[in-house]
Design a protein around this motif. Structure first.
Motif, PDB file in Angstrom:
ATOM      1  N   SER A 168      79.193 -32.857 -48.919  1.00  0.00           N
ATOM      2  CA  SER A 168      79.643 -32.106 -47.992  1.00  0.00           C
ATOM      3  C   SER A 168      80.497 -30.903 -48.201  1.00  0.00           C
ATOM      4  CB  SER A 168      80.452 -32.896 -46.657  1.00  0.00           C
ATOM      5  OG  SER A 168      81.653 -33.199 -47.124  1.00  0.00           O
ATOM      6  N   ASP A 169      80.517 -29.929 -47.248  1.00  0.00           N
ATOM      7  CA  ASP A 169      81.476 -28.812 -47.396  1.00  0.00           C
ATOM      8  C   ASP A 169      82.814 -29.184 -47.944  1.00  0.00           C
ATOM      9  OD1 ASP A 169      81.757 -25.898 -47.566  1.00  0.00           O
ATOM     10  OD2 ASP A 169      83.040 -26.387 -45.791  1.00  0.00           O
ATOM     11  N   THR A 170      83.211 -30.289 -47.488  1.00  0.00           N
ATOM     12  CA  THR A 170      84.815 -30.798 -47.550  1.00  0.00           C
ATOM     13  C   THR A 170      85.135 -30.903 -49.136  1.00  0.00           C
ATOM     14  OG1 THR A 170      84.932 -31.914 -45.319  1.00  0.00           O
ATOM     15  CG2 THR A 170      86.421 -32.480 -47.227  1.00  0.00           C
ATOM     16  N   TRP A 171      83.944 -31.376 -50.047  1.00  0.00           N
ATOM     17  CA  TRP A 171      84.147 -31.467 -51.529  1.00  0.00           C
ATOM     18  C   TRP A 171      83.303 -30.754 -52.180  1.00  0.00           C
ATOM     19  CZ3 TRP A 171      88.477 -33.264 -52.601  1.00  0.00           C
ATOM     20  CH2 TRP A 171      89.183 -34.130 -51.583  1.00  0.00           C
ATOM     21  N   LEU A 172      82.027 -31.487 -52.747  1.00  0.00           N
ATOM     22  CA  LEU A 172      81.427 -30.587 -53.836  1.00  0.00           C
ATOM     23  C   LEU A 172      80.481 -29.384 -53.278  1.00  0.00           C
ATOM     24  CD1 LEU A 172      79.942 -33.999 -55.697  1.00  0.00           C
ATOM     25  CD2 LEU A 172      82.023 -32.343 -56.385  1.00  0.00           C
ATOM     26  N   GLY A 173      80.344 -29.635 -51.844  1.00  0.00           N
ATOM     27  CA  GLY A 173      79.631 -28.516 -51.288  1.00  0.00           C
ATOM     28  C   GLY A 173      80.387 -27.367 -50.771  1.00  0.00           C
ATOM     29  N   GLY A 174      81.701 -27.416 -51.347  1.00  0.00           N
ATOM     30  CA  GLY A 174      82.513 -26.017 -51.194  1.00  0.00           C
ATOM     31  C   GLY A 174      83.982 -26.329 -51.324  1.00  0.00           C
ATOM     32  N   GLY A 175      84.348 -27.241 -50.860  1.00  0.00           N
ATOM     33  CA  GLY A 175      85.880 -27.385 -50.767  1.00  0.00           C
ATOM     34  C   GLY A 175      86.504 -27.797 -52.376  1.00  0.00           C
ATOM     35  N   ALA A 176      85.739 -28.374 -53.264  1.00  0.00           N
ATOM     36  CA  ALA A 176      86.237 -28.407 -54.640  1.00  0.00           C
ATOM     37  C   ALA A 176      86.033 -27.162 -54.998  1.00  0.00           C
ATOM     38  CB  ALA A 176      85.166 -29.257 -55.143  1.00  0.00           C
ATOM     39  N   VAL A 177      85.159 -26.315 -54.859  1.00  0.00           N
ATOM     40  CA  VAL A 177      85.287 -25.023 -55.648  1.00  0.00           C
ATOM     41  C   VAL A 177      86.351 -24.100 -55.138  1.00  0.00           C
ATOM     42  CG1 VAL A 177      84.072 -22.678 -55.827  1.00  0.00           C
ATOM     43  CG2 VAL A 177      82.812 -24.790 -56.005  1.00  0.00           C
ATOM     44  N   ARG A 178      86.604 -24.319 -53.919  1.00  0.00           N
ATOM     45  CA  ARG A 178      87.897 -23.477 -53.135  1.00  0.00           C
ATOM     46  C   ARG A 178      89.390 -24.017 -53.963  1.00  0.00           C
ATOM     47  NH1 ARG A 178      84.633 -23.948 -48.657  1.00  0.00           N
ATOM     48  NH2 ARG A 178      85.667 -26.147 -47.721  1.00  0.00           N
ATOM     49  N   ALA A 179      89.248 -25.443 -54.153  1.00  0.00           N
ATOM     50  CA  ALA A 179      90.470 -25.949 -54.601  1.00  0.00           C
ATOM     51  C   ALA A 179      90.890 -25.425 -56.235  1.00  0.00           C
ATOM     52  CB  ALA A 179      90.228 -27.593 -54.625  1.00  0.00           C
ATOM     53  N   LEU A 180      89.636 -25.547 -56.948  1.00  0.00           N
ATOM     54  CA  LEU A 180      89.490 -24.812 -58.271  1.00  0.00           C
ATOM     55  C   LEU A 180      89.844 -23.491 -58.332  1.00  0.00           C
ATOM     56  CD1 LEU A 180      86.292 -26.571 -59.844  1.00  0.00           C
ATOM     57  CD2 LEU A 180      88.787 -27.690 -59.791  1.00  0.00           C
ATOM     58  N   ASN A 181      89.549 -22.603 -57.370  1.00  0.00           N
ATOM     59  CA  ASN A 181      89.817 -21.185 -57.349  1.00  0.00           C
ATOM     60  C   ASN A 181      91.291 -21.296 -57.028  1.00  0.00           C
ATOM     61  OD1 ASN A 181      87.307 -20.298 -57.775  1.00  0.00           O
ATOM     62  ND2 ASN A 181      86.723 -20.110 -55.716  1.00  0.00           N
ATOM     63  N   GLU A 182      91.960 -21.883 -56.408  1.00  0.00           N
ATOM     64  CA  GLU A 182      93.123 -21.869 -55.928  1.00  0.00           C
ATOM     65  C   GLU A 182      94.031 -22.554 -57.173  1.00  0.00           C
ATOM     66  OE1 GLU A 182      94.962 -20.594 -53.191  1.00  0.00           O
ATOM     67  OE2 GLU A 182      92.981 -19.783 -52.771  1.00  0.00           O
ATOM     68  N   SER A 183      93.472 -23.583 -57.813  1.00  0.00           N
ATOM     69  CA  SER A 183      94.212 -24.149 -58.832  1.00  0.00           C
ATOM     70  C   SER A 183      94.316 -23.348 -59.863  1.00  0.00           C
ATOM     71  CB  SER A 183      93.623 -25.276 -59.365  1.00  0.00           C
ATOM     72  OG  SER A 183      93.678 -26.278 -58.257  1.00  0.00           O
ATOM     73  N   ALA A 184      93.559 -22.350 -60.051  1.00  0.00           N
ATOM     74  CA  ALA A 184      93.426 -21.158 -61.206  1.00  0.00           C
ATOM     75  C   ALA A 184      94.631 -20.141 -61.014  1.00  0.00           C
ATOM     76  CB  ALA A 184      92.198 -20.460 -61.338  1.00  0.00           C
ATOM     77  N   LYS A 185      94.787 -19.672 -59.796  1.00  0.00           N
ATOM     78  CA  LYS A 185      95.860 -18.932 -59.198  1.00  0.00           C
ATOM     79  C   LYS A 185      97.090 -19.371 -59.803  1.00  0.00           C
ATOM     80  CE  LYS A 185      92.792 -16.867 -55.392  1.00  0.00           C
ATOM     81  NZ  LYS A 185      92.985 -16.656 -53.970  1.00  0.00           N
ATOM     82  N   PHE A 186      97.273 -20.651 -59.462  1.00  0.00           N
ATOM     83  CA  PHE A 186      98.421 -21.484 -59.761  1.00  0.00           C
ATOM     84  C   PHE A 186      98.829 -21.457 -61.122  1.00  0.00           C
ATOM     85  CE2 PHE A 186      99.839 -25.851 -61.154  1.00  0.00           C
ATOM     86  CZ  PHE A 186     101.393 -25.777 -60.612  1.00  0.00           C
ATOM     87  N   LEU A 187      97.844 -21.409 -61.864  1.00  0.00           N
ATOM     88  CA  LEU A 187      97.900 -21.721 -63.380  1.00  0.00           C
ATOM     89  C   LEU A 187      98.139 -20.443 -63.928  1.00  0.00           C
ATOM     90  CD1 LEU A 187      94.949 -24.278 -64.196  1.00  0.00           C
ATOM     91  CD2 LEU A 187      97.506 -24.992 -64.436  1.00  0.00           C
ATOM     92  N   VAL A 188      97.730 -19.333 -63.421  1.00  0.00           N
ATOM     93  CA  VAL A 188      97.957 -17.986 -63.953  1.00  0.00           C
ATOM     94  C   VAL A 188      99.461 -17.573 -63.795  1.00  0.00           C
ATOM     95  CG1 VAL A 188      97.562 -15.473 -63.647  1.00  0.00           C
ATOM     96  CG2 VAL A 188      95.586 -16.897 -63.876  1.00  0.00           C
ATOM     97  N   ALA A 189      99.655 -18.065 -62.346  1.00  0.00           N
ATOM     98  CA  ALA A 189     101.152 -17.670 -61.912  1.00  0.00           C
ATOM     99  C   ALA A 189     102.222 -18.539 -62.888  1.00  0.00           C
ATOM    100  CB  ALA A 189     101.300 -18.273 -60.555  1.00  0.00           C
TER     101      ALA A 189
ATOM    102  N   ALA B 289      92.295 -15.979 -64.358  1.00  0.00           N
ATOM    103  CA  ALA B 289      91.387 -16.913 -63.793  1.00  0.00           C
ATOM    104  C   ALA B 289      89.693 -16.311 -63.899  1.00  0.00           C
ATOM    105  CB  ALA B 289      91.510 -16.935 -62.287  1.00  0.00           C
ATOM    106  N   LEU B 290      88.816 -17.287 -63.917  1.00  0.00           N
ATOM    107  CA  LEU B 290      87.579 -16.678 -63.801  1.00  0.00           C
ATOM    108  C   LEU B 290      87.152 -16.226 -62.308  1.00  0.00           C
ATOM    109  CD1 LEU B 290      85.860 -19.963 -65.443  1.00  0.00           C
ATOM    110  CD2 LEU B 290      86.732 -17.744 -66.610  1.00  0.00           C
ATOM    111  N   ASP B 291      86.253 -15.488 -62.293  1.00  0.00           N
ATOM    112  CA  ASP B 291      85.705 -14.971 -60.951  1.00  0.00           C
ATOM    113  C   ASP B 291      85.482 -15.821 -59.983  1.00  0.00           C
ATOM    114  OD1 ASP B 291      86.416 -12.587 -61.893  1.00  0.00           O
ATOM    115  OD2 ASP B 291      84.197 -11.884 -62.575  1.00  0.00           O
ATOM    116  N   ASP B 292      84.948 -16.896 -60.393  1.00  0.00           N
ATOM    117  CA  ASP B 292      84.450 -18.142 -59.519  1.00  0.00           C
ATOM    118  C   ASP B 292      84.116 -19.321 -60.257  1.00  0.00           C
ATOM    119  OD1 ASP B 292      83.297 -19.186 -57.496  1.00  0.00           O
ATOM    120  OD2 ASP B 292      81.135 -18.553 -57.740  1.00  0.00           O
ATOM    121  N   TYR B 293      84.444 -20.300 -59.688  1.00  0.00           N
ATOM    122  CA  TYR B 293      84.462 -21.670 -60.480  1.00  0.00           C
ATOM    123  C   TYR B 293      83.440 -22.579 -59.779  1.00  0.00           C
ATOM    124  CZ  TYR B 293      88.726 -20.686 -62.812  1.00  0.00           C
ATOM    125  OH  TYR B 293      89.765 -20.078 -63.638  1.00  0.00           O
TER     126      TYR B 293
END
Length: 339
Positions: A293-314, A321-325
């Motif tokens: 579902s969108d909560t996880w592999l259908g979207g939520g996981a991508v959003r989580a990876l994108n946010e994690s990347a911002k955190f790791l850069v900070a 960070a990559l443009d899109d995960y």
């Protein structure tokens, strides 16, 4: 207790300690190495009771199970080509993908949820997260706990992290500092969390923060090329995952300290039955339809990876960070398994 997390994902994924891994060339072509960690759940139970091995054999494969001490070690093994499937946390998955490891997240092993929490010491005067201003808070830096502490402060509670004295401490150091009265609060996981609760209380956790922002999770990842070349194995493997997770969520009450399911976990990763049950109750395990579902592999996981990347850069753990995960998340196996 049993939920161990080490964030050594940031070491170069191009090198593997000599002699640690046996070359895949020593195995028959049908043997696949799968790396797991000391994290409780239906996945480990299905390893212990042989369901994965039976399904793999039917598909023409033999699984060589390897326990690793951290997701960083698994991501390094993935990069080397020695281990095509393994368990890595959301922060580590982001770091590995950013550093060029061609992996794909295909199953959410667990939603970390309540197993990582913000706990405050009795007598600290802290009743709510907003009271953390001017207080000493211990947390292991560059962990999912650190990530959610900062997300909670900035996005959920609207508190400037610079107004909080955030200290980089490993779990054992957190316990010692807590007992000395050097820190007022901590964001951490069991067994340290369990120890702190003897003289403290939880005022928020990763389930609450994840629902208000993005979740943190442990996941199963596969080498992209290997997975594409071995669809029969991936289908069989994910089907067992779906059945194991459905069984747990339907019969959770039966997973007691002495049950074969929990004893299987203890046999593989250590600890005791009571501790395993406690850890299970703090985590949540999405069924196959939720996985896709969108909560996880259908979207939520991508959003989580994108946010994690911002955190790791900070945190200066990755340069950019990559443009899109999205290319590193594959929901197709979970979708098939949910049918």
């Amino acid at each position: 207790m049993i939920h161990f997390k080490h964030f050594k994902y940031l070491a170069s994924a191009a090198t593997v300690a000599a002699g640690v891994f046996t070359s895949c060339l020593a195995y028959a072509e049908t043997t696949v190495v799968v790396g797991y960690q000391q994290i409780v759940g239906p996945f480990v139970t299905a390893i212990a009771d042989g369901r994965f091995d039976a399904a793999a054999k039917e598909a023409g494969y033999t699984i060589d199970w390897r326990q690793f001490s951290s997701g960083g070690d698994i991501s390094t093994a993935l990069a080397s080509g020695n281990v095509p499937i393994g368990v890595i946390g959301s922060t580590g998955t982001t770091a590995a993908a950013t550093r060029g490891v061609e992996l794909e997240l295909f199953w959410i092993l667990d939603n970390i949820g309540k197993s990582e929490a913000l706990v405050v010491r009795t007598g600290s005067g802290i009743e709510k997260p907003e009271d953390l201003k001017g207080k000493n808070v211990g947390v292991p830096f560059v962990s999912t706990s650190h990530f959610h502490l900062l997300v909670g402060l900035e996005q959920v509670w609207k508190v400037d992290p610079r107004e909080v004295n955030i200290l980089n401490m490993k779990p054992p150091q957190i316990i010692a500092a807590w007992q000395r009265g050097d820190i007022d609060a901590a964001y951490v996981w069991p067994p340290a969390l369990s120890e702190l609760l003897k003289n403290g209380k939880v005022i928020s956790d990763s389930e609450v923060i994840g629902a208000a922002s993005v979740p943190t999770f442990d996941g199963l990842v596969a080498d992209k090329k290997w997975a594409a070349e071995n669809p029969k194995f991936m289908t069989a493997f994910t089907k067992v995952l779906a059945e194991a997770y459905a069984d747990y969520n339907k019969n959770k009450a039966a997973w007691t300290a002495d049950s074969p399911q929990v004893q299987g976990i203890v046999k593989l990763i250590g600890g005791d039955g009571a501790g395993a049950v406690e850890a299970l109750n703090l985590l949540s395990f999405p069924n196959a339809d939720e996985q896709a579902s969108d909560t996880w592999l259908g979207g939520g996981a991508v959003r989580a990876l994108n946010e994690s990347a911002k955190f790791l850069v900070a945190q200066k753990q990755i340069d950019n960070a990559l443009d899109d995960y999205a290319p590193f998340v594959n929901s197709s196996y979970a979708k098939e398994a949910s049918k």
